[in-house]
Design a protein around this motif. Structure first.
Motif, short mmCIF file in Angstrom:
data_model
loop_
_atom_site.label_atom_id
_atom_site.label_comp_id
_atom_site.label_asym_id
_atom_site.label_seq_id
_atom_site.Cartn_x
_atom_site.Cartn_y
_atom_site.Cartn_z
N GLY A 54 0.81 -1.15 0.07
CA GLY A 54 -0.44 0.04 -0.14
C GLY A 54 0.66 1.15 0.26
O GLY A 54 2.06 1.02 0.18
N THR A 55 0.26 2.49 -0.55
CA THR A 55 0.89 3.74 -1.07
C THR A 55 1.78 4.47 0.92
O THR A 55 0.57 3.53 1.88
N GLY A 56 2.92 4.36 0.84
CA GLY A 56 3.73 5.00 2.75
C GLY A 56 4.07 3.61 2.48
O GLY A 56 5.10 3.72 3.78
N VAL A 57 4.08 2.38 2.32
CA VAL A 57 5.08 1.57 2.47
C VAL A 57 6.20 1.88 2.58
O VAL A 57 6.92 1.09 3.12
N GLY A 58 6.61 1.92 1.92
CA GLY A 58 8.18 2.62 1.05
C GLY A 58 7.99 1.05 0.18
O GLY A 58 9.82 0.83 1.10
N LYS A 59 8.28 1.10 -0.08
CA LYS A 59 8.30 -0.50 -1.19
C LYS A 59 9.77 -0.51 -2.12
O LYS A 59 9.88 -1.54 -2.09
N THR A 60 9.99 1.22 -2.47
CA THR A 60 11.18 0.57 -3.60
C THR A 60 12.65 0.67 -2.70
O THR A 60 12.73 -0.33 -3.27
N PHE A 61 12.18 1.14 -1.31
CA PHE A 61 13.73 0.48 -0.32
C PHE A 61 13.38 -0.70 0.09
O PHE A 61 13.97 -1.09 -0.03
N ARG A 633 1.36 10.79 2.04
CA ARG A 633 2.45 11.24 3.12
C ARG A 633 1.95 10.90 4.86
O ARG A 633 0.67 11.27 3.57
N GLU A 634 2.20 11.21 5.10
CA GLU A 634 1.69 10.48 6.75
C GLU A 634 1.25 11.77 7.36
O GLU A 634 -0.01 12.18 7.82
N THR A 635 1.65 13.41 6.88
CA THR A 635 1.07 14.34 7.00
C THR A 635 -0.26 14.54 6.27
O THR A 635 -0.98 15.45 6.28
#
Length: 685
Positions: A54-61, A633-635
């Motif tokens: 899901g969005t925000g997981v940071g799948k690229t890293f 983003r979380e904000t």
């Protein structure tokens, strides 16, 4: 005991680990670590992993860290050239530095992305340059060509990706002279391929991957066998990208391009030796006759083609036109054969003529099984034959799980088993891969039925960050007043927020209608508070995105972007730049599209429901992608408005709502206005 890859990955993602140095505001996320560990296991054991993150997981890293720490040779494929540039120019360098690894990285794109020095030289002397500004642009390109190391046109500021100059200064597989080219040594395409073959991590795109699968020409054939880890990011686009390349296409535009190149080369190198004008006239006439055989059609029409000719077209006239086109190409090939020793241009043109003749002959025969055929009608005509999905190609030609080894033309070689590819790690990931636990929407057409599947939820608090509004008293989606009402709702929100609004449409007609109506709505506002309405197609995509993100920061009213198709995904405007996303209708696949129709018919023939097993999951994934533009983003905070009453009135609406992020529901117009008011107040706070 030696440290495993999983141990290294766990340490890297721990609070205070190396990633804290690579990313600002890095904090440990359980979902990100879970995905990274699954990727690490797949790299160590081999096999296929499918991850919806899901969005925000940071799948690229999550895939880069284990891939880099493994020490294996890695191939990364993304959906677009923009994402490629971001991965290669930003994410990879940051991680390589943080992990302190001696890793060589390379970027590899298709031919059309690189300046061709030979064709630039030809363009200088081309008397028929399109449009007036072309000479200025050409001078700018020439200046840049002296300084660039890569020749990647994405590095050239201000070059419109729609510029008619680009085909004149880039090569295609058909017109490239190869080793015979006077500029072969400094060729940017060859340099990029050499660097890719020498690198530890190579970043490509899905188009390049499938182009190579179809024609074995992009350098991937040498690269892929040396790679141990393959990652497809934005994997939800794989099937649609793949079918474009694994079928066959023949266009009247291709024929006219060939005729132009034939005349240019003939008059330059062998004037008087062959009647070039006659050969060219025959090709142009045949292409024109084929177009005329279709008659008057709406631009953008797709004609079904089940029998010997497309629907509504006389079969004899059509077949005669195809035969005339084939003969014109064959005559051109004969003429070129007589002068092939004079110039390498003639050798390439001869091969091109033969290929085009072969393709015309193919379209005169019945369609391949498990494929669909149609004709795209525009100013030019395009004949298309496409497989229904990429499952067979993935199994037998990519993953090598099958009974034969495929050749370039797609035929299986009898009696030879495909080599098992069990040692290689394959990772397929995206934020949206389906709307049910097994991710069948993605795995089935991609031939990945036996893959390990992992779903990682977004860390965002959607209930606190976003509201979902579905207006109840609203015209039906096919009502003539629908687009006007969508525009009014979006204009009301955008006027309150000072722009910061993205309107996503399902059709180009709605795009134009909503764009025009919003401009009219804003004319009543004072100039200094009037949001700027940006409409897809009026400016290059990159300019639209940059202008929208600038928003109100430049001391003027913000922007509204009205967009379709490509903006439903891959468009990222975090922070205050985007606070309202309006979707006009549920994005069901168009039922009269020949590919959609053929896929639906195949499911019905299998005793399955084409609506439940195809149309609904397609709409759920597209809706999820569109909704995903809002919270990055979380904000971030915002409102999503979906102007389609079917979402709450029809039984299947529950399934579509369940596919969306769990935003709080705004039940009434008053709730919607209150949520917009809160956002406006937070901006001025």
């Amino acid at each position: 005991m030696s440290e495993t890859l999983e141990d290294k990955v766990r340490d890297a993602f721990a609070q205070g680990g190396v990633l804290s140095r690579a990313a600002e505001q890095f904090r440990e996320r359980s979902g990100q670590t879970e995905m990274a560990l699954a990727v690490a296991r797949t790299i160590e054991e081999g096999g296929v992993l499918v991850v919806e993150a899901g969005t925000g997981v940071g799948k690229t890293f999550s895939y880069l860290v284990p891939a880099l720490l493994s020490g294996e040779r890695v191939l990364l494929s993304t959906a677009t050239k923009t994402l490629q540039d971001q991965l290669f120019g930003r994410d990879l360098p940051r991680l390589v530095e943080a992990l302190e690894l001696p890793v060589r990285t390379a970027l590899l794109k298709g031919r059309a992305s690189y300046l061709c020095l030979h064709r630039l030289d030809l363009a200088r002397h081309d008397a028929s340059l399109p449009e007036r500004g072309s000479l200025r642009t050409l001078a700018k390109i020439e200046q840049w060509s002296k300084a660039t190391r890569t020749g990647d046109l994405a590095e050239l500021p201000g070059l419109d990706e729609r510029s008619p100059l680009i085909p004149l200064i880039t090569s295609t597989r058909e017109n490239c002279l190869g080793a015979q080219c006077p500029q072969f040594k400094p060729c940017h395409v060859n340099l990029a391929r050499r660097e890719a073959l020498a690198a530890d991590v190579v970043v490509i795109n899905h188009h390049l991957f499938f182009a190579d699968l179809a024609v074995r020409e992009t350098g991937m054939a040498e690269l892929l066998p040396t790679v141990s880890v393959v990652v497809f990011d934005e994997a939800h686009q794989l099937n649609e990208t793949g079918v474009q390349f694994l079928g066959a296409q023949l266009g009247s535009g291709q024929a006219l391009d060939f005729a132009r190149d034939l005349l240019g080369a003939g008059l330059q190198h062998a004037r008087g030796l062959v009647d070039w004008q006659q050969l060219v006239a025959a090709v142009e006439r045949a292409a024109r006759e084929l177009r005329l055989a279709v008659g008057k059609q709406w631009p953008g029409t797709k004609l079904r083609w089940v029998g010997p000719s497309p629907e509504g077209i006389d079969a004899q006239v059509w077949q005669d036109s195809l035969e005339a086109l084939q003969q014109a190409f064959e005559m051109a090939a004969e003429g070129l054969d007589t002068v092939s020793e004079i110039s390498p241009d003639f050798v390439r043109l001869y091969e091109r003529a033969q290929q085009l003749a072969k393709r015309a002959a193919r379209f005169a025969l019945p369609c391949e099984t498990d494929s669909v055929r149609w004709v795209d009608v525009g100013t030019q005509l395009r004949l298309v034959e496409s497989p229904l999905d990429i499952a067979e190609a993935m199994r037998t030609r990519v993953l090598k799980i099958g009974s034969g080894t495929a050749h370039e033309d797609g035929d299986e070689e009898e009696g030879r088993a495909a080599p098992e590819d069990s040692g290689r790690a394959w990772v397929f990931t995206s934020a949206t891969l389906g709307d049910e636990p097994t991710l069948r929407w993605f795995t089935e057409p991609c031939g990945l039925g036996d893959a390990q599947v992992l779903r990682v939820q977004s860390p965002f608090d959607y209930a606190a960050q976003a509201g979902l509004y579905v207006p109840r008293a609203f015209p039906k989606p096919n009502d003539a007043a629908h687009s006007m009402r969508v525009a009014q709702l979006a204009a009301r929100g955008a006027a309150e927020l000072g722009g910061r609004t993205l309107v996503l449409t399902t059709t180009l007609r709605a795009l134009r209608a909503i764009g025009d109506e919003m401009k009219q709505q804003f004319e009543r506002l004072e100039a200094d508070v009037r949001p700027e309405v940006l409409v897809q197609g009026e400016l290059p995509k990159r300019v639209l995105m940059d202008r929208f993100r600038e928003g109100a920061d430049a001391g003027r009213a913000g922007c509204v972007l009205v967009a379709s198709a490509s903006f439903w995904e891959g468009f990222d405007a975090p922070g205050d730049a985007l606070q309202l996303v309006v979707i006009d209708k549920l994005p069901f696949p168009p039922p009269n599209d020949p590919l959609v129709e053929a896929r639906s018919q195949r499911l019905e023939a299998q005793g399955r429901s084409s609506f439940s097993d195809y149309s609904l999951p397609e709409a759920a994934v597209a809706l999820k992608q569109g909704a995903g533009r809002l919270i990055r983003r979380e904000t971030d905070c915002g409102v999503l408005a979906i102007c389609d009453t079917r979402l709450v009135a029809m039984g299947y609406g529950r399934r579509l709502l369940a596919a969306l992020p769990p935003m709080r529901r705004l039940e009434s117009e008053a709730d919607f206005e209150a949520a917009i008011g809160e956002l406006r107040n937070s901006l001025s706070a």
